[in-house]
Enzyme design. Structure first.
Site, mmCIF file in Angstrom:
data_model
loop_
_atom_site.group_PDB
_atom_site.id
_atom_site.type_symbol
_atom_site.label_atom_id
_atom_site.label_comp_id
_atom_site.label_asym_id
_atom_site.label_seq_id
_atom_site.Cartn_x
_atom_site.Cartn_y
_atom_site.Cartn_z
ATOM 1 N NE ARG A 1 -4.232 -1.915 1.826
ATOM 2 C CZ ARG A 1 -5.294 -2.212 2.585
ATOM 3 N NH1 ARG A 1 -5.114 -1.754 3.816
ATOM 4 N NH2 ARG A 1 -6.358 -2.815 2.191
ATOM 5 N N GLY B 1 -9.401 -9.932 -0.501
ATOM 6 C CA GLY B 1 -8.217 -10.382 -0.075
ATOM 7 C C GLY B 1 -7.697 -11.755 -0.242
ATOM 8 C CE LYS C 1 -19.008 -18.414 7.970
ATOM 9 N NZ LYS C 1 -18.936 -17.493 9.107
ATOM 10 N N GLY D 1 -13.457 -4.805 1.475
ATOM 11 C CA GLY D 1 -14.793 -4.393 1.565
ATOM 12 C C GLY D 1 -15.451 -3.444 0.488
#
Length: 396
Positions: A36, A354, A197, A377
């Site tokens: 980053r 990720g 999930k 996100g």
């Protein structure tokens, strides 16, 4: 979306408040991955070349509006200076006298890192007064933190309304790539959604089947869909309570002419361990003690053919337990095939999240994809069709 870039800005001598994402992994007080930091370099370089004073705003961890010394940004100064190749000054606050004094001492081309914006409760509250205090030290605002753009915080949203605002170079790359993948893509468009999930990606799946031409579902979430279709999944992880929801998504895909790809064969084992004995099974032929841990060879081959017949690919989530051989094979083969097509100019391949980035790195193909987003996100919420406050604030 129309947003201003630094190509539109007069930078000479101006104080540029640059929002970056320096929420980097640390080990024993040292930066363990400078990805980053390196991502911010093109924007910092462009601002410096234009004669701006570069003032960096960032958060680190979750101090919840209090000063937590272990969450200070000061340990980032030295590795950041190494990445940028120039000295980096540090101010022990992001607003108030300490920030003001540090900014006043700057010359054009200087770089200053301000302390963690989350040390102030006004940051996460998107407080107007705190945004005003941040704006007092700048003449213009640049947002280069797409990964924080899904949060309506003072340094990502409110601040953009107080100063002339621009998208940084990394932000521009992200938005351009995402526009190519879902905004106005070249069709047919294929999506790959994996992970464990279904419950964490319900909105994502529901949105994508209305936008894509083809959608492949892999990973543990595919087990729920197989179970919903009446197939035995043995001892596999499966959200059986979501069977009706899975059937609703299958119906929605049909109503929107989105071809759904579910596994036609699978790789199973009785235990999840490196080198555990693995077998290929047809769907539905799973013993009670067996667990589905990867996509089978026919499933991967069919997915690769779907890539061959697509123009755009958007990928989030692995096809199996890619961290542990031999259950990494499906993800590795599919990733390498997508990379080969992208390198040949036959496929616009965009990936993010990720686990996805980790899988592509493990396959050695991250640099071969058209674009790989490091945002978690924010990437998911964009894929779900949500408005990202930090991006919307840049809209002209």
């Amino acid at each position: 979306m129309a947003f201003r870039t630094l190509d539109d800005a007069d930078l000479q001598g101006r104080r540029a408040l640059l929002r970056v994402d320096f929420n980097v992994p640390m080990e024993e007080g040292l930066v363990s991955d400078d990805t980053r930091l390196r991502a911010a370099k093109p924007t910092v370089d462009k601002l410096r070349a234009g004669g701006a004073k570069v003032i960096l705003l960032a958060h680190f961890d979750r101090p919840k509006g209090k000063v937590v010394p272990s969450m200070s940004l000061e340990p980032i100064v030295r590795p950041l200076a190494k990445v940028l190749g120039v000295p980096v000054a540090f101010a022990t606050d992001c607003v108030g006298p300490k920030a003001r004094e540090a900014v006043s001492a700057m010359q054009p081309g200087d770089v200053l890192l301000l302390e963690n914006v989350r040390f102030h409760a006004g940051e996460e509250a998107n407080d107007r007064a705190f945004a005003d205090a941040l704006a007092a030290n700048g003449d213009l605002y640049v947002n280069d933190a797409f990964s924080a753009a899904h949060r309506a915080h003072a340094s990502t949203e409110a601040l953009a309304h107080r100063l002339p605002s621009y998208a940084g170079e990394q932000m521009r790359l992200e938005l351009d790539a995402l526009h190519r993948a879902l905004g106005h893509p070249e069709r047919p468009v294929l999506g790959i959604v994996g992970g464990s999930k279904v419950s964490t990606k319900l909105e994502l799946l529901g949105h994508l089947v209305t936008r894509l031409d083809k959608l492949a579902i892999g990973g543990g979430m595919a087990n729920t869909f197989l179970y919903a279709q009446g197939h035995d999944v043995g001892a596999s992880y499966c959200e059986k309570e979501l069977a009706d929801t899975a059937r609703d998504i299958i119906r929605l895909a049909g109503q929107n002419n989105c071809k759904l790809f579910l596994p036609i064969d699978i790789v199973v084992a009785e235990r999840l361990a490196p080198g555990a004995p693995a077998r290929v099974r047809d769907i539905g032929h799973v013993d009670d003690e067996e667990r589905i841990l990867d996509a089978g060879p026919q499933t991967v081959e069919r997915l690769c053919r779907a890539m061959n017949n697509s123009k755009t690919l958007i990928w989030n989530g692995p096809l199996g337990v890619f961290e542990m051989p031999p259950f990494d094979k499906g993800t590795m083969e599919a990733a390498r095939h997508a990379a080969k097509l992208a390198t040949a100019g036959k496929l616009v391949a965009v990936a993010g999240g990720g686990d996805t980035v980790a899988a592509l790195n493990a396959a050695g193909v991250s640099d071969d994809f058209t674009f790989v987003s490091t945002a978690g996100g924010a990437f998911l919420e964009w894929m779900e069709g949500k408005v990202l406050p930090g991006v919307a604030a840049l809209n002209q």
